[in-house]
Motif scaffolding. Structure first.
Motif, PDB file in Angstrom:
ATOM      1  N   SER A 102      37.210  36.809  38.552  1.00 26.33           N
ATOM      2  CA  SER A 102      36.047  36.779  39.444  1.00 26.33           C
ATOM      3  C   SER A 102      34.828  37.414  38.796  1.00 26.33           C
ATOM      4  N   ARG A 152      33.314  35.022  36.318  1.00 23.37           N
ATOM      5  CA  ARG A 152      32.594  33.979  37.052  1.00 23.37           C
ATOM      6  C   ARG A 152      31.243  34.511  37.532  1.00 23.37           C
ATOM      7  N   GLU A 164      27.627  32.967  36.598  1.00 19.56           N
ATOM      8  CA  GLU A 164      26.700  32.539  37.648  1.00 19.56           C
ATOM      9  C   GLU A 164      25.373  33.297  37.550  1.00 19.56           C
ATOM     10  N   HIS A 188      31.414  34.882  46.355  1.00 20.32           N
ATOM     11  CA  HIS A 188      32.438  33.877  46.094  1.00 20.32           C
ATOM     12  C   HIS A 188      33.651  34.090  46.989  1.00 20.32           C
ATOM     13  N   ARG A 189      34.026  35.343  47.220  1.00 20.27           N
ATOM     14  CA  ARG A 189      35.148  35.632  48.116  1.00 20.27           C
ATOM     15  C   ARG A 189      34.835  35.200  49.542  1.00 20.27           C
ATOM     16  N   THR A 214      33.125  32.643  50.426  1.00 22.83           N
ATOM     17  CA  THR A 214      33.306  31.199  50.545  1.00 22.83           C
ATOM     18  C   THR A 214      34.746  30.777  50.283  1.00 22.83           C
ATOM     19  N   ASN A 215      35.528  31.619  49.588  1.00 23.99           N
ATOM     20  CA  ASN A 215      36.919  31.309  49.288  1.00 23.99           C
ATOM     21  C   ASN A 215      37.743  32.595  49.398  1.00 23.99           C
TER      22      ASN A 215
END
Length: 83
Positions: free
Chosen positions: A43, A46, A50, A71-72, A74-75
């Motif tokens: 993560s 990533r 980004e 990100h967490r 959204t997922n």
């Protein structure tokens, strides 16, 4: 994240932004932040990618934490063994 993973992350940052270099003390400081913010290497890498995809500013630990949290959000499976 382990300290070795933090080193890997900081090396990635150095490769993307040649203005940055990190010493051992900075590795320890970033490692403390990674532990408090519960980063995982995948993560964090990533979040770095980004960040540099949209910005040419220096990345700080808070930027990585924000990227991971976004990100967490959204997922929710990110950072688990299920992803």
């Amino acid at each position: 994240m382990t300290e070795d993973e933090v080193v890997e992350l900081l090396e990635e940052i150095e490769h993307m932004d040649t203005r940055r270099t990190f010493d051992e003390r900075q590795v320890r400081s970033w490692h403390r932040v990674a532990a408090v913010a519960e980063w995982d290497l995948r993560s964090a890498l990533r979040a770095v990618a980004e960040h540099y995809a949209r910005s040419n500013s220096w990345i700080m630990p808070a930027d990585i934490t924000a990227g991971i949290r976004a990100h967490r959000h959204t997922n929710p499976w990110v950072g688990t063994r299920w992803v």
